[in-house]
Design a protein around this motif. Structure first.
Motif, short mmCIF file in Angstrom:
data_model
loop_
_atom_site.label_atom_id
_atom_site.label_comp_id
_atom_site.label_asym_id
_atom_site.label_seq_id
_atom_site.Cartn_x
_atom_site.Cartn_y
_atom_site.Cartn_z
N THR A 124 21.15 -25.48 23.58
CA THR A 124 21.87 -26.05 22.30
C THR A 124 21.11 -25.67 21.00
O THR A 124 21.90 -26.09 19.94
CB THR A 124 21.94 -27.64 22.66
N ASN A 125 20.17 -25.42 20.89
CA ASN A 125 19.59 -24.81 19.59
C ASN A 125 18.31 -23.71 19.86
O ASN A 125 18.19 -23.33 21.30
CB ASN A 125 18.94 -25.90 18.75
N ASP A 133 19.52 -16.06 32.64
CA ASP A 133 20.27 -15.53 31.79
C ASP A 133 21.42 -16.33 31.37
O ASP A 133 21.94 -16.34 30.20
CB ASP A 133 21.16 -14.27 32.64
N GLY A 134 21.89 -17.27 32.27
CA GLY A 134 22.93 -18.34 31.95
C GLY A 134 22.52 -19.31 30.82
O GLY A 134 23.13 -19.77 30.10
N LEU A 135 21.20 -19.93 31.14
CA LEU A 135 20.96 -20.83 30.47
C LEU A 135 20.57 -20.59 29.13
O LEU A 135 20.65 -21.43 28.04
CB LEU A 135 19.65 -21.51 31.05
N ASN A 175 18.65 -32.81 34.32
CA ASN A 175 17.42 -33.20 34.93
C ASN A 175 16.59 -31.89 35.15
O ASN A 175 16.95 -30.87 35.72
CB ASN A 175 17.79 -33.73 36.34
N LEU A 176 15.71 -31.79 34.37
CA LEU A 176 14.82 -30.32 34.51
C LEU A 176 13.35 -30.58 35.29
O LEU A 176 12.88 -29.89 35.30
CB LEU A 176 14.48 -29.88 32.83
N GLU A 209 10.36 -24.28 31.68
CA GLU A 209 9.56 -24.78 30.63
C GLU A 209 9.79 -24.49 29.23
O GLU A 209 9.69 -25.01 28.18
CB GLU A 209 8.03 -24.62 30.86
N PRO A 210 10.26 -23.07 28.94
CA PRO A 210 10.55 -22.60 27.70
C PRO A 210 11.76 -23.15 26.99
O PRO A 210 12.15 -23.06 25.77
CB PRO A 210 10.58 -20.99 27.62
N PHE A 211 12.55 -23.73 27.91
CA PHE A 211 13.91 -24.37 27.57
C PHE A 211 13.57 -25.88 27.20
O PHE A 211 14.78 -26.34 26.82
CB PHE A 211 14.97 -24.08 28.46
N THR A 212 12.58 -26.51 27.33
CA THR A 212 12.39 -27.82 27.09
C THR A 212 12.87 -28.27 25.74
O THR A 212 12.39 -27.48 24.90
CB THR A 212 11.10 -28.13 27.20
#
Length: 198
Positions: free
Chosen positions: A197-198, A190-192, A55-56, A44-47
């Motif tokens: 991308t921003n 950790d990898g994500l 695909n999340l 969710e925080p990576f949205t």
């Protein structure tokens, strides 16, 4: 005709082992479904901050009976696959061997994020680097995976020049599977953070 061994006949006479196997594979499916749910919450925080094609929302669980003659089950989530480009976080249960999670970056994703991902995990005691020329091998033999911290920068460079993929992986013994779910998910998070991308 091959002769049956006593061990083979004893096993074939007893349905217990296959019933236990069936029950175990059902529980592994449940484990991967639960892991998918936990990953979804962590995403969710990576949205809006990861490659938009990832695909999340939905993962894919698949299973088979014959990876090198043994059953397996795997979850791809999050993931994106095309013929030439791939960005996937794959969790795999391999009967008698391990539970693992792997970042598989291929094509443009390996070029864009691979070196940063390697740098992120370079000093880890647990992360393995795939040295195989094929991305479709999953065991941890020396011709497939080596600990990332034990491979030289020159060897990494040589591998990247000869292939178009990067795989970084973490594994635990099957018997540790119930308590290692958070370790697998933490590896993904950790990898994500690198792939954002921003």
């Amino acid at each position: 005709m091959s002769k049956f061994t006593t061990q083979e006949l004893d096993l074939a006479s007893d349905p217990t082992i296959l019933l236990i196997k069936y029950r175990m594979m059902e529980k592994v499916w449940d484990f991967l479904e639960e892991m998918q749910g936990e990953i979804r919450k962590e995403l969710e925080p990576f949205t809006g901050k990861l490659p938009k094609e990832l695909n999340l929302i939905h993962g894919k669980i698949s299973k088979g009976e014959n990876y090198k003659r043994l059953p397996y089950m795997m979850l791809d989530f999050p993931a994106f696959f095309t013929k030439d480009n791939m960005l996937a976080f794959r969790t795999m249960f391999y009967w008698g061997n391990f539970i693992s999670s792997t970042f598989h970056l291929q094509g443009n994703y390996a070029t864009d994020y691979g070196l940063d991902l390697i740098k992120k995990f370079r000093k880890s005691d647990r992360i393995y680097f795939c040295v195989n020329n094929s991305p479709w091998e999953y065991d941890y033999k020396a011709n497939n995976y080596v600990l990332l911290k034990e491979i030289s920068a020159d060897e990494i460079k040589e591998h990247l020049q000869s292939t178009d993929f990067i795989k970084l992986s973490i594994k635990f013994p099957v018997e540790e599977m119930p308590e290692r779910k958070q370790d697998l998910v933490s590896f993904m998070i950790d990898g994500l953070k690198v792939i954002r991308t921003n």
